[in-house]
Scaffold this active site. Structure first.
Site, PDB file in Angstrom:
ATOM      1  N   LEU A  13      -8.753  67.488 -22.089  1.00  0.00           N
ATOM      2  CA  LEU A  13      -9.248  67.846 -23.426  1.00  0.00           C
ATOM      3  C   LEU A  13      -8.559  67.048 -24.527  1.00  0.00           C
ATOM      4  O   LEU A  13      -8.082  67.615 -25.510  1.00  0.00           O
ATOM      5  CB  LEU A  13      -9.087  69.357 -23.660  1.00  0.00           C
ATOM      6  CG  LEU A  13     -10.008  70.227 -22.792  1.00  0.00           C
ATOM      7  CD1 LEU A  13      -9.671  71.702 -22.964  1.00  0.00           C
ATOM      8  CD2 LEU A  13     -11.480  69.977 -23.151  1.00  0.00           C
ATOM      9  N   VAL A  15      -9.316  63.874 -27.371  1.00  0.00           N
ATOM     10  CA  VAL A  15     -10.395  63.807 -28.357  1.00  0.00           C
ATOM     11  C   VAL A  15     -11.776  63.587 -27.724  1.00  0.00           C
ATOM     12  O   VAL A  15     -12.737  64.318 -28.013  1.00  0.00           O
ATOM     13  CB  VAL A  15     -10.099  62.672 -29.370  1.00  0.00           C
ATOM     14  CG1 VAL A  15     -11.262  62.483 -30.323  1.00  0.00           C
ATOM     15  CG2 VAL A  15      -8.850  62.988 -30.144  1.00  0.00           C
ATOM     16  N   ASN A  35      -7.386  71.778 -18.832  1.00  0.00           N
ATOM     17  CA  ASN A  35      -6.462  70.723 -19.250  1.00  0.00           C
ATOM     18  C   ASN A  35      -5.102  70.985 -18.639  1.00  0.00           C
ATOM     19  O   ASN A  35      -4.708  72.139 -18.473  1.00  0.00           O
ATOM     20  CB  ASN A  35      -6.351  70.705 -20.787  1.00  0.00           C
ATOM     21  CG  ASN A  35      -5.686  69.439 -21.293  1.00  0.00           C
ATOM     22  OD1 ASN A  35      -6.256  68.349 -21.207  1.00  0.00           O
ATOM     23  ND2 ASN A  35      -4.471  69.567 -21.785  1.00  0.00           N
ATOM     24  N   ARG A  36      -4.420  69.894 -18.268  1.00  0.00           N
ATOM     25  CA  ARG A  36      -3.096  70.045 -17.628  1.00  0.00           C
ATOM     26  C   ARG A  36      -2.180  70.953 -18.446  1.00  0.00           C
ATOM     27  O   ARG A  36      -1.516  71.814 -17.912  1.00  0.00           O
ATOM     28  CB  ARG A  36      -2.468  68.646 -17.478  1.00  0.00           C
ATOM     29  CG  ARG A  36      -1.068  68.667 -16.925  1.00  0.00           C
ATOM     30  CD  ARG A  36      -0.506  67.262 -16.819  1.00  0.00           C
ATOM     31  NE  ARG A  36      -0.480  66.566 -18.107  1.00  0.00           N
ATOM     32  CZ  ARG A  36      -0.010  65.342 -18.290  1.00  0.00           C
ATOM     33  NH1 ARG A  36       0.442  64.655 -17.262  1.00  0.00           N
ATOM     34  NH2 ARG A  36      -0.012  64.789 -19.484  1.00  0.00           N
ATOM     35  N   ASN A 104     -12.050  55.200 -19.176  1.00  0.00           N
ATOM     36  CA  ASN A 104     -12.200  53.739 -19.190  1.00  0.00           C
ATOM     37  C   ASN A 104     -11.521  53.137 -17.979  1.00  0.00           C
ATOM     38  O   ASN A 104     -10.622  52.306 -18.099  1.00  0.00           O
ATOM     39  CB  ASN A 104     -11.563  53.167 -20.458  1.00  0.00           C
ATOM     40  CG  ASN A 104     -12.624  52.725 -21.440  1.00  0.00           C
ATOM     41  OD1 ASN A 104     -13.763  52.438 -21.058  1.00  0.00           O
ATOM     42  ND2 ASN A 104     -12.254  52.680 -22.702  1.00  0.00           N
ATOM     43  N   SER A 130     -19.338  55.317 -24.160  1.00  0.00           N
ATOM     44  CA  SER A 130     -18.942  54.641 -25.400  1.00  0.00           C
ATOM     45  C   SER A 130     -19.493  55.358 -26.610  1.00  0.00           C
ATOM     46  O   SER A 130     -20.596  55.880 -26.589  1.00  0.00           O
ATOM     47  CB  SER A 130     -19.444  53.197 -25.427  1.00  0.00           C
ATOM     48  OG  SER A 130     -19.128  52.621 -26.688  1.00  0.00           O
ATOM     49  N   GLY A 131     -18.722  55.332 -27.663  1.00  0.00           N
ATOM     50  CA  GLY A 131     -19.195  55.907 -28.917  1.00  0.00           C
ATOM     51  C   GLY A 131     -18.074  56.531 -29.728  1.00  0.00           C
ATOM     52  O   GLY A 131     -18.293  57.012 -30.827  1.00  0.00           O
ATOM     53  N   LYS A 184     -19.333  48.897 -18.715  1.00  0.00           N
ATOM     54  CA  LYS A 184     -18.595  49.410 -19.871  1.00  0.00           C
ATOM     55  C   LYS A 184     -17.493  48.415 -20.271  1.00  0.00           C
ATOM     56  O   LYS A 184     -17.238  48.195 -21.455  1.00  0.00           O
ATOM     57  CB  LYS A 184     -17.982  50.782 -19.555  1.00  0.00           C
ATOM     58  CG  LYS A 184     -17.046  51.332 -20.633  1.00  0.00           C
ATOM     59  CD  LYS A 184     -17.765  51.541 -21.927  1.00  0.00           C
ATOM     60  CE  LYS A 184     -16.987  52.054 -23.111  1.00  0.00           C
ATOM     61  NZ  LYS A 184     -15.597  52.318 -23.100  1.00  0.00           N
ATOM     62  N   HIS A 187     -19.155  45.713 -22.126  1.00  0.00           N
ATOM     63  CA  HIS A 187     -19.461  46.262 -23.456  1.00  0.00           C
ATOM     64  C   HIS A 187     -18.232  46.129 -24.356  1.00  0.00           C
ATOM     65  O   HIS A 187     -18.329  45.684 -25.506  1.00  0.00           O
ATOM     66  CB  HIS A 187     -19.884  47.737 -23.328  1.00  0.00           C
ATOM     67  CG  HIS A 187     -19.842  48.503 -24.621  1.00  0.00           C
ATOM     68  ND1 HIS A 187     -18.662  48.945 -25.187  1.00  0.00           N
ATOM     69  CD2 HIS A 187     -20.824  48.876 -25.473  1.00  0.00           C
ATOM     70  CE1 HIS A 187     -18.926  49.556 -26.325  1.00  0.00           C
ATOM     71  NE2 HIS A 187     -20.237  49.527 -26.531  1.00  0.00           N
ATOM     72  N   ASN A 188     -17.078  46.492 -23.843  1.00  0.00           N
ATOM     73  CA  ASN A 188     -15.871  46.430 -24.667  1.00  0.00           C
ATOM     74  C   ASN A 188     -15.491  44.988 -24.994  1.00  0.00           C
ATOM     75  O   ASN A 188     -15.045  44.701 -26.100  1.00  0.00           O
ATOM     76  CB  ASN A 188     -14.715  47.125 -23.952  1.00  0.00           C
ATOM     77  CG  ASN A 188     -14.832  48.634 -24.022  1.00  0.00           C
ATOM     78  OD1 ASN A 188     -15.933  49.171 -24.169  1.00  0.00           O
ATOM     79  ND2 ASN A 188     -13.727  49.329 -23.912  1.00  0.00           N
ATOM     80  N   GLU A 191     -17.671  43.980 -27.675  1.00  0.00           N
ATOM     81  CA  GLU A 191     -17.202  44.670 -28.888  1.00  0.00           C
ATOM     82  C   GLU A 191     -16.042  43.890 -29.531  1.00  0.00           C
ATOM     83  O   GLU A 191     -16.019  43.691 -30.748  1.00  0.00           O
ATOM     84  CB  GLU A 191     -16.766  46.078 -28.478  1.00  0.00           C
ATOM     85  CG  GLU A 191     -16.141  46.922 -29.552  1.00  0.00           C
ATOM     86  CD  GLU A 191     -15.612  48.239 -28.948  1.00  0.00           C
ATOM     87  OE1 GLU A 191     -16.335  48.883 -28.160  1.00  0.00           O
ATOM     88  OE2 GLU A 191     -14.464  48.610 -29.259  1.00  0.00           O
ATOM     89  N   LYS A 261      -6.154  47.877 -25.927  1.00  0.00           N
ATOM     90  CA  LYS A 261      -5.821  48.746 -24.789  1.00  0.00           C
ATOM     91  C   LYS A 261      -6.072  48.087 -23.445  1.00  0.00           C
ATOM     92  O   LYS A 261      -5.821  48.703 -22.412  1.00  0.00           O
ATOM     93  CB  LYS A 261      -6.630  50.039 -24.878  1.00  0.00           C
ATOM     94  CG  LYS A 261      -6.124  50.996 -25.957  1.00  0.00           C
ATOM     95  CD  LYS A 261      -6.725  52.358 -25.732  1.00  0.00           C
ATOM     96  CE  LYS A 261      -6.310  53.352 -26.779  1.00  0.00           C
ATOM     97  NZ  LYS A 261      -7.240  54.478 -26.794  1.00  0.00           N
ATOM     98  N   HIS A 452     -10.067  12.290  -5.508  1.00  0.00           N
ATOM     99  CA  HIS A 452     -10.942  13.460  -5.366  1.00  0.00           C
ATOM    100  C   HIS A 452     -12.417  13.078  -5.228  1.00  0.00           C
ATOM    101  O   HIS A 452     -13.242  13.943  -4.998  1.00  0.00           O
ATOM    102  CB  HIS A 452     -10.750  14.417  -6.553  1.00  0.00           C
ATOM    103  CG  HIS A 452      -9.393  15.051  -6.577  1.00  0.00           C
ATOM    104  ND1 HIS A 452      -8.937  15.828  -5.543  1.00  0.00           N
ATOM    105  CD2 HIS A 452      -8.386  14.989  -7.484  1.00  0.00           C
ATOM    106  CE1 HIS A 452      -7.705  16.247  -5.829  1.00  0.00           C
ATOM    107  NE2 HIS A 452      -7.347  15.745  -6.999  1.00  0.00           N
TER     108      HIS A 452
HETATM  109  P1  2AM Z   1      -2.404  66.714 -21.483  1.00  0.00           P
HETATM  110  O1  2AM Z   1      -3.011  67.373 -22.695  1.00  0.00           O
HETATM  111  O2  2AM Z   1      -1.795  67.713 -20.559  1.00  0.00           O
HETATM  112  O3  2AM Z   1      -1.471  65.580 -21.833  1.00  0.00           O
HETATM  113  C1  2AM Z   1      -5.632  62.149 -22.277  1.00  0.00           C
HETATM  114  O4  2AM Z   1      -4.304  61.762 -22.139  1.00  0.00           O
HETATM  115  C2  2AM Z   1      -5.929  63.384 -21.450  1.00  0.00           C
HETATM  116  O5  2AM Z   1      -5.557  63.139 -20.091  1.00  0.00           O
HETATM  117  C3  2AM Z   1      -5.194  64.643 -21.886  1.00  0.00           C
HETATM  118  O6  2AM Z   1      -6.099  65.706 -21.799  1.00  0.00           O
HETATM  119  C4  2AM Z   1      -4.059  64.747 -20.899  1.00  0.00           C
HETATM  120  O7  2AM Z   1      -3.627  66.064 -20.662  1.00  0.00           O
HETATM  121  C5  2AM Z   1      -4.728  64.217 -19.665  1.00  0.00           C
HETATM  122  N1  2AM Z   1      -3.785  63.723 -18.669  1.00  0.00           N
HETATM  123  C6  2AM Z   1      -2.995  62.634 -18.766  1.00  0.00           C
HETATM  124  N2  2AM Z   1      -2.255  62.459 -17.668  1.00  0.00           N
HETATM  125  C7  2AM Z   1      -2.595  63.460 -16.821  1.00  0.00           C
HETATM  126  C8  2AM Z   1      -2.190  63.824 -15.496  1.00  0.00           C
HETATM  127  N3  2AM Z   1      -1.289  63.090 -14.821  1.00  0.00           N
HETATM  128  N4  2AM Z   1      -2.746  64.938 -14.950  1.00  0.00           N
HETATM  129  C9  2AM Z   1      -3.636  65.652 -15.649  1.00  0.00           C
HETATM  130  N5  2AM Z   1      -4.079  65.353 -16.872  1.00  0.00           N
HETATM  131  C10 2AM Z   1      -3.555  64.274 -17.463  1.00  0.00           C
END
Ligand code: 2AM
Length: 474
Positions: A13, A15, A35-36, A104, A130-131, A184, A187-188, A191, A261, A452
């Site tokens: 979770l 952005v 989410n972790r 990505n 993408s977006g 993708k 695409h980048n 971009e 990146k 050659h």
């Molecule tokens: P987090 O909120 O616990 O850091 C972008 O970094 C997303 O990937 C975040 O939601 C992040 O969770 C998750 N993320 C990054 N590394 C991870 C991992 N090793 N295991 C699980 N989720 C991970």
């Protein structure tokens, strides 16, 4: 009671993940999220009451909340995190369940994961999305790769959440395995090229004494014409933005050190591996690298001399010339990116539909632009098109704009303004259209020092010659 038949699950979770979830939920699907860091999940669900969202505190709870076959999308950081999450999911999933990696990821990682999960009876989709933040929320362009039968299962969700242009969703089954993430990546790369070309136009206008507001007006005007695109539009808005603290144009206060990146560099590596020229994208990636060496540039600026810039322009004429230089260079950049995709498609037997790819890039994604329609049309007319520059529309465009393009590159060179992407594009154009290049001398040099051998213009192809060159006395 937690749900047991939600349509879709998403892990990660940040952005992009949050916005995609809101998008999926807004189309009437029941969505489970995980989410972790569980606080992130709880806070996200609490911020969006009234949506069909289930925030799972644990992965078993998350998986149990999904209808079979389960559809689990990962939006975690590309790289080892994707493997880590898959490892945790494996004991919880059943044959036929679908894992979608929407990050990505490097396409070769996607190929590895595809083989891994398929071997375990699961189904895997590597989808480029993408977006940015807004695209994820309102409708991104989606580039899914994987088996066609899995695409058929995912299609209703993907088509519901994707951007729409003229009622057509900006998603299509790209091809098997890593094809989606590969496209993708391209695409980048494209971009990167688009952004650098715009920055070079800006550099020329700046040197010619345009104010930020004047430049904003130019880009706004361009956005109403053939160059209409998201990146031109946001450039106009960025140039018009004033700093709240000082009242000055905000761009003037932003440090000229570009970040990246890695997807641009991946594109360069892939092009080098396949001996395909993508010199415009190359120039764009390298321009970012040089920009990041700010301290060296500042030091060198007092040591290495250039001409005193004196553009003394007729502003309207310069705008028209730079418009054409930008448009022509952009066409070259796309021609190169498409050439690379065509080459890889043949090598990997992906059967990429380049016209369809251009069509889904018309909406949602960062490079969305009016002129992509023209690319789709070019491939509709000739699916075997060898190079975009040879399609009638683009051939005529390049023939028409080339004088302005040359004038702009010459002006920049004379005034010491670096325009690496404009000039790389023009050099590609001039090389590609040359029936004879100086490589005859190059072959002579190779034969001279390394025996050659060379072919001759007056003998059948495939006959190789060697000359006993004179001895070199040093
Ligand atoms: P987090 O909120 O616990 O850091 C972008 O970094 C997303 O990937 C975040 O939601 C992040 O969770 C998750 N993320 C990054 N590394 C991870 C991992 N090793 N295991 C699980 N989720 C991970």
């Amino acid at each position: 009671m937690p749900p047991s038949n939600n349509d879709f699950g998403l892990i990660g979770l940040a952005v992009m993940g949050q916005n995609l979830v809101l998008n999926v939920a807004s189309r009437g699907f029941g969505v489970s999220v995980y989410n972790r860091t569980p606080e992130v999940t709880a806070a996200f669900v609490a911020r969006h009451p009234g949506q069909r969202l289930f925030g799972a505190a644990t992965l078993p709870e998350f998986v149990a909340s999904l209808a079979r076959p389960r559809k689990v999308m990962l939006m975690v950081k590309a790289g080892s995190a994707v493997d880590a999450v898959i490892e945790q999911l494996l004991p919880l999933l059943e044959p036929g369940d679908i894992v979608i990696d929407g990050g990505n990821s490097l396409y070769t990682d996607t190929e590895r994961r595809d083989a891994w999960l398929t071997g375990l009876g699961l189904r895997f989709i590597g989808a480029g999305v993408s977006g940015g933040e807004e695209g994820a929320r309102k409708g991104p362009a989606i580039m899914p790769g994987g088996p066609a039968s899995t695409w058929d299962v995912m299609r209703p969700v993907f088509e519901a959440i994707a951007a729409k242009v003229d009622g057509t969703p900006c998603v299509v089954h790209i091809g098997p395995g890593g094809a989606g993430h590969y496209v993708k990546m391209i695409h980048n790369g494209i971009e990167y090229g688009d952004m650098q070309l715009i920055c070079e136009a800006y550099a020329l206008f700046q040197a010619a004494g345009f104010s930020a507001d004047e430049m904003a007006a130019v880009f706004e005007q361009w956005n109403a014409g053939e160059l209409q695109s998201y990146l031109i539009q946001i450039t106009a808005k960025a140039l018009a933005q004033k700093d709240t603290e000082t009242g000055r144009p905000l761009v003037d206060l932003i440090l000229d050190k570009a970040g990246q990146k890695g997807t641009g560099q991946w594109t360069l590596l892939n092009a080098a591996e396949n001996a395909v020229v993508i010199s415009t994208i190359n120039a764009a990636v390298e321009a970012r690298v040089l920009s990041s060496q700010k301290a060296q540039r500042v030091a060198a600026s007092t040591q290495l001399h250039g001409p005193v810039a004196d553009l003394a322009p007729h502003k309207a004429a310069l705008v028209a010339q730079v418009h054409d230089a930008l448009y022509a260079s952009k066409v070259v950049s796309y021609a190169q990116g498409l050439d690379l995709m065509r080459t890889m498609s043949e090598k990997k037997q992906w059967a990429l539909d380049l016209g369809a790819i251009a069509r889904i890039w018309r909406g949602g994604c960062i490079i969305r632009a009016r002129f992509l329609n023209r690319i789709t049309e070019a491939y509709a007319q000739d699916p075997q098109l060898a190079n975009l520059m040879l399609a009638p529309f683009f051939r005529d465009l390049l023939n028409r704009t080339q004088l302005h393009w040359r004038a702009v590159v010459a002006l920049a060179v004379q005034n010491g303004i670096a325009v690496p992407a404009f000039s790389a594009s023009l050099a590609y154009y001039d090389s590609f259209r040359s029936a004879r290049l100086p490589a005859n001398l190059l072959q002579a040099q190779r034969d001279f020092f390394g025996a050659h051998t060379y072919e001759r213009i007056d003998k059948p192809a495939g006959q190789w010659f060697h000359t006993d060159w004179p001895e070199v006395i040093e």
